[in-house]
Scaffold this active site. Structure first.
Site, PDB file in Angstrom:
ATOM      1  N   ARG A   1     -44.433  25.852 110.504  1.00  0.00           N
ATOM      2  CA  ARG A   1     -43.829  25.336 109.271  1.00  0.00           C
ATOM      3  C   ARG A   1     -44.096  23.848 109.074  1.00  0.00           C
ATOM      4  O   ARG A   1     -44.163  23.350 107.951  1.00  0.00           O
ATOM      5  CB  ARG A   1     -42.321  25.589 109.290  1.00  0.00           C
ATOM      6  CG  ARG A   1     -41.627  25.230 107.969  1.00  0.00           C
ATOM      7  CD  ARG A   1     -40.120  25.437 108.038  1.00  0.00           C
ATOM      8  NE  ARG A   1     -39.471  24.509 108.950  1.00  0.00           N
ATOM      9  CZ  ARG A   1     -38.907  24.841 110.101  1.00  0.00           C
ATOM     10  NH1 ARG A   1     -38.907  26.105 110.499  1.00  0.00           N
ATOM     11  NH2 ARG A   1     -38.343  23.941 110.876  1.00  0.00           N
TER      12      ARG A   1
ATOM     13  N   TYR B   1     -42.399  19.956  82.571  1.00  0.00           N
ATOM     14  CA  TYR B   1     -42.633  21.352  82.938  1.00  0.00           C
ATOM     15  C   TYR B   1     -41.304  22.122  82.935  1.00  0.00           C
ATOM     16  O   TYR B   1     -40.329  21.701  83.561  1.00  0.00           O
ATOM     17  CB  TYR B   1     -43.271  21.340  84.316  1.00  0.00           C
ATOM     18  CG  TYR B   1     -43.520  22.625  85.026  1.00  0.00           C
ATOM     19  CD1 TYR B   1     -44.239  23.664  84.436  1.00  0.00           C
ATOM     20  CD2 TYR B   1     -43.091  22.795  86.343  1.00  0.00           C
ATOM     21  CE1 TYR B   1     -44.502  24.830  85.125  1.00  0.00           C
ATOM     22  CE2 TYR B   1     -43.349  23.960  87.046  1.00  0.00           C
ATOM     23  CZ  TYR B   1     -44.048  24.972  86.427  1.00  0.00           C
ATOM     24  OH  TYR B   1     -44.314  26.129  87.122  1.00  0.00           O
TER      25      TYR B   1
ATOM     26  N   ASP C   1     -45.568  14.242  88.069  1.00  0.00           N
ATOM     27  CA  ASP C   1     -46.370  15.469  88.096  1.00  0.00           C
ATOM     28  C   ASP C   1     -47.744  15.129  87.530  1.00  0.00           C
ATOM     29  O   ASP C   1     -47.887  14.812  86.354  1.00  0.00           O
ATOM     30  CB  ASP C   1     -45.687  16.554  87.258  1.00  0.00           C
ATOM     31  CG  ASP C   1     -46.402  17.901  87.345  1.00  0.00           C
ATOM     32  OD1 ASP C   1     -47.610  17.933  87.657  1.00  0.00           O
ATOM     33  OD2 ASP C   1     -45.749  18.923  87.077  1.00  0.00           O
TER      34      ASP C   1
ATOM     35  N   LYS D   1     -53.422  25.145  90.489  1.00  0.00           N
ATOM     36  CA  LYS D   1     -54.174  25.028  89.242  1.00  0.00           C
ATOM     37  C   LYS D   1     -55.559  24.420  89.473  1.00  0.00           C
ATOM     38  O   LYS D   1     -56.421  25.068  90.064  1.00  0.00           O
ATOM     39  CB  LYS D   1     -53.329  24.287  88.228  1.00  0.00           C
ATOM     40  CG  LYS D   1     -52.038  25.082  87.905  1.00  0.00           C
ATOM     41  CD  LYS D   1     -51.153  24.409  86.911  1.00  0.00           C
ATOM     42  CE  LYS D   1     -50.019  25.320  86.462  1.00  0.00           C
ATOM     43  NZ  LYS D   1     -49.050  25.655  87.527  1.00  0.00           N
TER      44      LYS D   1
END
Length: 398
Positions: free
Chosen positions: A64, A117, A189, A214
């Site tokens: 992790r 967003y 962002d 993306k």
């Protein structure tokens, strides 16, 4: 090739995060499928615990926390964005949530852009407010006027430029300059621009977020996020992401690294194709306006030209008044601009959008419905023909 700082970003994108000499000459970094890490001694195990406790995060302790595959991707994006270190998460929203919660506590005040967003807005409304964070939305065009919204408990200003649906450009340097003077953390962002078109940290931002799902990936086949941090912001974001379980899978990280190698070429083609289509749309009688800051007559063009080095293939358009039936007739039968969320892949996409539902600081005015287009890598003439056929269906459904 260790020091890539003197090279152009095209070259950096190809070589960053690779070390063939350390991997038997293999060009790409290996994929580490890892949960458990074995230690040779109690002293070695305790040293890794001290490493985590100090926030150095140099070694590897558990899957992790990251693996050499994770580190390769983090190093590559950090170089492209000009940061200190980066934190990989399971998706872009994970990077947003980890970054916000790293610097906010009950009683703090968050200023967040009104054009952000949608899922990030939902996180603020459904979670941050629930846990006692005061949230204020500001108009994307506010610039240095944001100072009037500062409160004694303002801890974070969140930016997204251009905005997700309306593509308004924010004066990032004007806002970060005021925030730095007051010790306010800034988070942005950067998914629309990607590391290739905009470097938030060079404009004063503290944490730059990309949904690697993306453009960095570029192939619509993975979920991944990454937050690139300045030195003083890295440890809080890393600890929060790790403690919240926002870890990226090794195969997704490897595929994002592979996508990164062609990012410069793809972004140039996305911009070239999008600019041509956006310009064509400006001449259509069905279109009231096109929302794309790379166009010379866009309201945000001057700021975009000053701060950005390119544009992506994502933009919006506002139609003149038409019925829902006409809009559906246009979009339902597209052959290339298929209906689908997300963007940044090789394929073109179209979705109807409803910006007025997500605005509170500044009302969104439009004569008709809005559409978001992602211009992929198909032949531009084919894409224009697809849109032309869609407009013909819209007219026929009147």
């Amino acid at each position: 090739m260790n020091d890539l700082s003197a090279y152009h970003r095209d070259t950096q994108a190809l070589h960053a995060g690779r070390d063939p000499d350390a991997n038997e000459g293999v060009v790409n970094p290996p994929v580490y499928h890892c949960s458990t890490v074995i230690f040779e001694s109690v002293e070695e195990l305790l040293e890794t615990r001290r490493d985590r406790a100090s926030g150095a995060y140099v070694g590897f302790t558990y899957g992790r926390e990251g693996t050499p595959t994770t580190r390769a991707f983090e190093d590559a994006i950090t170089l492209l964005e000009g940061g200190y270190r980066a934190v990989v998460t399971s998706c872009g929203l994970g990077a947003i949530c980890a970054s916000l919660t790293a610097f906010l506590s009950a009683g703090d005040h968050l200023l967040i852009v009104d054009s952000l967003y949608g899922p990030a807005r939902a996180f603020c409304e459904d979670f941050l407010k629930k846990f006692g964070v005061e949230v204020t939305y500001y108009p994307p065009s506010i610039g240095d006027g944001i100072e009037a919204l500062f409160q004694p408990n303002t801890k974070v200003v969140y930016l997204e430029s251009p905005g997700s649906l309306t593509f308004e450009i924010t004066d990032v340097p004007a806002i970060t300059r005021l925030c730095r003077a007051r010790g306010i953390t800034t988070i942005m962002d950067n998914t629309w621009g990607s590391p290739f078109c905009f470097r938030p940290l060079s404009h004063g931002v503290d944490v730059s977020i990309n949904a690697a799902t993306k453009y960095i990936s570029g192939h619509s086949d993975l979920m991944l996020g990454i937050a690139v941090c300045t030195e003083d912001k890295f440890i809080p974001v890393k600890k929060t992401a790790s403690g919240s379980g926002y870890c990226g899978g090794p195969d997704d990280i490897y595929m994002a690294l592979r996508g990164l190698r062609t990012l410069p070429l793809r972004m140039r083609q996305h911009q070239q194709s999008a600019t041509r289509i956006a310009t064509w749309l400006q001449g259509r009688p069905e279109v009231a306006r096109v929302l794309y800051p790379a166009l010379p007559d866009d309201p945000g063009h001057a700021l975009w030209k000053r701060d950005f080095t390119g544009a992506s293939g994502l933009f919006g358009l506002v139609l003149n008044a038409c019925t829902d039936r006409q809009l559906a007739a246009m979009l339902d039968h597209m052959k290339l601009f298929r209906l689908g969320y997300s963007w940044g892949g090789y394929e073109s996409l179209a979705v109807p959008t409803y910006p007025s539902d997500l605005r509170s600081a500044q009302k969104w005015e439009a004569p008709g419905p809005s559409i978001r287009l992602h211009v992929g890598l198909e032949n531009v003439d084919d894409l224009i023909a697809d849109l032309e056929a869609g407009f013909a269906r819209l007219a026929a459904a009147a």
